[in-house]
Design a protein around this motif. Structure first.
Motif, PDB file in Angstrom:
ATOM      1  N   GLY A  42       0.795  -1.218   0.000  1.00 54.51           N
ATOM      2  CA  GLY A  42       0.000   0.000   0.000  1.00 54.51           C
ATOM      3  C   GLY A  42       0.827   1.267   0.000  1.00 54.51           C
ATOM      4  N   GLY A 250      -3.691   0.349  12.139  1.00 58.52           N
ATOM      5  CA  GLY A 250      -5.121   0.305  11.892  1.00 58.52           C
ATOM      6  C   GLY A 250      -5.839   1.433  12.609  1.00 58.52           C
ATOM      7  N   VAL A 277     -10.371  -3.402   7.470  1.00 60.58           N
ATOM      8  CA  VAL A 277      -9.689  -2.957   6.259  1.00 60.58           C
ATOM      9  C   VAL A 277      -9.626  -4.115   5.276  1.00 60.58           C
ATOM     10  CG1 VAL A 277      -7.512  -2.124   5.271  1.00 60.58           C
ATOM     11  CG2 VAL A 277      -8.325  -1.229   7.476  1.00 60.58           C
ATOM     12  N   ASP A 278     -10.081  -3.869   4.053  1.00 61.96           N
ATOM     13  CA  ASP A 278      -9.969  -4.843   2.983  1.00 61.96           C
ATOM     14  C   ASP A 278      -8.563  -4.748   2.405  1.00 61.96           C
ATOM     15  OD1 ASP A 278     -10.007  -5.921   0.223  1.00 61.96           O
ATOM     16  OD2 ASP A 278     -12.134  -6.240   0.624  1.00 61.96           O
ATOM     17  N   GLU A 279      -7.765  -5.780   2.591  1.00 58.15           N
ATOM     18  CA  GLU A 279      -6.368  -5.745   2.172  1.00 58.15           C
ATOM     19  C   GLU A 279      -6.229  -5.570   0.662  1.00 58.15           C
ATOM     20  OE1 GLU A 279      -3.719  -5.602   4.053  1.00 58.15           O
ATOM     21  OE2 GLU A 279      -4.834  -5.772   5.932  1.00 58.15           O
ATOM     22  N   ASP A 281      -8.302  -3.944  -1.328  1.00 56.99           N
ATOM     23  CA  ASP A 281      -8.583  -2.538  -1.634  1.00 56.99           C
ATOM     24  C   ASP A 281      -7.413  -1.649  -1.219  1.00 56.99           C
ATOM     25  OD1 ASP A 281     -11.032  -3.234  -2.654  1.00 56.99           O
ATOM     26  OD2 ASP A 281     -12.177  -2.622  -0.880  1.00 56.99           O
ATOM     27  N   LEU A 282      -6.812  -1.958  -0.078  1.00 51.05           N
ATOM     28  CA  LEU A 282      -5.670  -1.179   0.393  1.00 51.05           C
ATOM     29  C   LEU A 282      -4.539  -1.217  -0.635  1.00 51.05           C
ATOM     30  CD1 LEU A 282      -3.725   0.243   2.363  1.00 51.05           C
ATOM     31  CD2 LEU A 282      -3.400  -1.962   3.492  1.00 51.05           C
ATOM     32  N   ASP A 285      -5.691   0.666  -3.901  1.00 47.61           N
ATOM     33  CA  ASP A 285      -5.846   2.112  -3.772  1.00 47.61           C
ATOM     34  C   ASP A 285      -4.587   2.807  -3.258  1.00 47.61           C
ATOM     35  OD1 ASP A 285      -8.453   1.691  -4.566  1.00 47.61           O
ATOM     36  OD2 ASP A 285      -9.267   1.739  -2.527  1.00 47.61           O
ATOM     37  N   VAL A 288      -5.880   3.687   2.920  1.00 41.91           N
ATOM     38  CA  VAL A 288      -7.191   3.428   3.502  1.00 41.91           C
ATOM     39  C   VAL A 288      -7.853   4.782   3.690  1.00 41.91           C
ATOM     40  CG1 VAL A 288      -8.493   2.425   5.393  1.00 41.91           C
ATOM     41  CG2 VAL A 288      -6.301   1.419   4.735  1.00 41.91           C
ATOM     42  N   SER A 289      -9.072   4.923   3.222  1.00 43.26           N
ATOM     43  CA  SER A 289      -9.759   6.213   3.251  1.00 43.26           C
ATOM     44  C   SER A 289     -10.996   6.143   4.129  1.00 43.26           C
ATOM     45  CB  SER A 289     -10.159   6.619   1.822  1.00 43.26           C
ATOM     46  OG  SER A 289     -10.809   7.868   1.818  1.00 43.26           O
ATOM     47  N   GLN A 322       2.791  -1.299   5.001  1.00 45.45           N
ATOM     48  CA  GLN A 322       1.469  -0.911   5.504  1.00 45.45           C
ATOM     49  C   GLN A 322       1.085   0.455   4.930  1.00 45.45           C
ATOM     50  OE1 GLN A 322       1.484  -3.512   9.560  1.00 45.45           O
ATOM     51  NE2 GLN A 322       2.169  -1.422   9.800  1.00 45.45           N
ATOM     52  N   TRP A 325      -3.070   6.393   5.815  1.00 47.45           N
ATOM     53  CA  TRP A 325      -4.492   6.647   6.062  1.00 47.45           C
ATOM     54  C   TRP A 325      -4.866   8.031   5.540  1.00 47.45           C
ATOM     55  CZ3 TRP A 325      -8.252   3.563   8.451  1.00 47.45           C
ATOM     56  CH2 TRP A 325      -7.808   2.307   8.867  1.00 47.45           C
TER      57      TRP A 325
END
Length: 335
Positions: A42, A250, A277-279, A281-282, A285, A288-289, A322, A325
């Protein structure tokens, strides 16, 4: 108190609250984002654009001057109107007292060289930081006027409970964040820059986590600070961001108990909602939003709730995998 102001003129018909985007990082430890075509992490470039960047410390591995330069270069590449940075326990030459005691050993020097501390501070408060667009925050309260017309009030602190004899320490029985008349019972008050009461602060930036919230180590130990949790409950900011415990990355949405009884740290929180958190999607994207503004799907209940974010980029094994955010929240318009 430190105050930075960017002058702006706002039309009279603007709303009293302004949605503001925060990009939150911590514990980068000299890492830069991976190239854009990296497919399995990510933390990759370009990082998302934001109104405000918050970096919660551990910029380096051990506070060498060349490491600070690498961190400044990384921060300079980020597109944010305001970039706020605090130190962490690995940024040892930004803690004069600690460096005098341990710096020679940790930097493997033949003789103690306290000038490193002066040079380090100059890097983070002088021309190099200004060129990178960075504002370095000492412990205390700081107020800013943002380019979008909002007012941002931040409490910052690089200190955390003593952890393997690194920088910015205090002992677990010492209350660093509450004034004596509000200190944790049976603690030793040492507070010089107390966290203010609600509603004085929008964002709390600390390097270490509060007790019981995103502070669990790989050994299943909660190593956060009870006194910090007590102070944040009293302050009730919209956002509290930190790092330090890499494996606790997180976010948790906290609803505070209204009771003022001395119930201990486990009784300060009415509800702690773990943010899933969907890994996939992370990774897709690169972040994480969360939108906790009033125009989001579930706006923050100001004065009742705080979003807690551990934004450590490094994993427990010091891999910068990781994601950052992005948090959208409402700030009051500057008047």
């Amino acid at each position: 108190m430190s105050t930075t102001t960017t002058t702006t003129t706002s039309p009279s018909d603007e709303p009293t609250r302004i949605k503001t985007r925060f990009l939150i990082l911590s514990d980068t430890h000299n890492a830069s984002p991976y190239p854009p075509d990296t497919s399995n992490v990510g933390f990759r470039s370009p990082l998302p654009k934001a109104d405000v960047l918050l970096h919660c410390g551990d910029l380096t591995m051990v506070g060498h001057l060349h490491e600070y330069q690498m961190a400044l270069d990384m921060l300079a590449s980020i597109d944010a109107d305001l970039k706020l940075v605090i130190a962490g326990n690995h940024d040892i030459s930004l803690d004069d007292e600690f460096y005098e005691r341990r710096g020679r050993y940790m930097h493997r020097l033949r003789e103690q060289d306290q000038s490193i501390c002066r040079e380090a501070r100059e890097m983070w408060t002088g021309e190099e930081a200004r060129r990178a667009g960075v504002t370095y925050l000492d412990e205390g309260t700081h107020t800013f006027t943002l380019k979008n017309g909002a007012r941002l009030r931040v409490y910052a602190s690089p200190y955390q409970p003593e952890f393997c004899d690194w920088a910015f320490p205090y002992f677990a029985h010492q209350d660093r964040f509450n004034p004596p008349h509000q200190a944790t019972p049976n603690s030793v008050p040492i507070c010089e820059n107390p966290i203010p009461d609600f509603p004085a602060i929008d964002v709390v930036m600390t390097h270490g986590p509060p007790k019981g919230i995103r502070d669990e180590t790989h050994r299943d130990e909660h190593v956060g600070c009870e006194h910090l949790l007590r102070a944040v409950r009293r302050c009730r900011p919209k956002l509290h961001c930190f790092g330090h415990i890499h494996e606790a990355w997180g976010a948790t949405r906290v609803r505070w108990k209204d009771s003022e009884e001395e119930v201990g740290w486990e009784g300060y929180v009415e509800e702690a909602e773990w943010i899933n958190v969907d890994e996939e999607d992370l990774v897709e994207d690169g972040m994480v939003s969360m939108n906790i503004s009033q125009k989001g799907t579930r706006g923050l209940e100001i004065g009742k709730e705080t979003l807690m974010v551990n934004a450590s980029i490094m994993t427990h094994r010091y891999k910068p995998h990781q994601g950052p955010w992005i948090v959208d929240l409402d700030l009051d318009m500057n008047r």
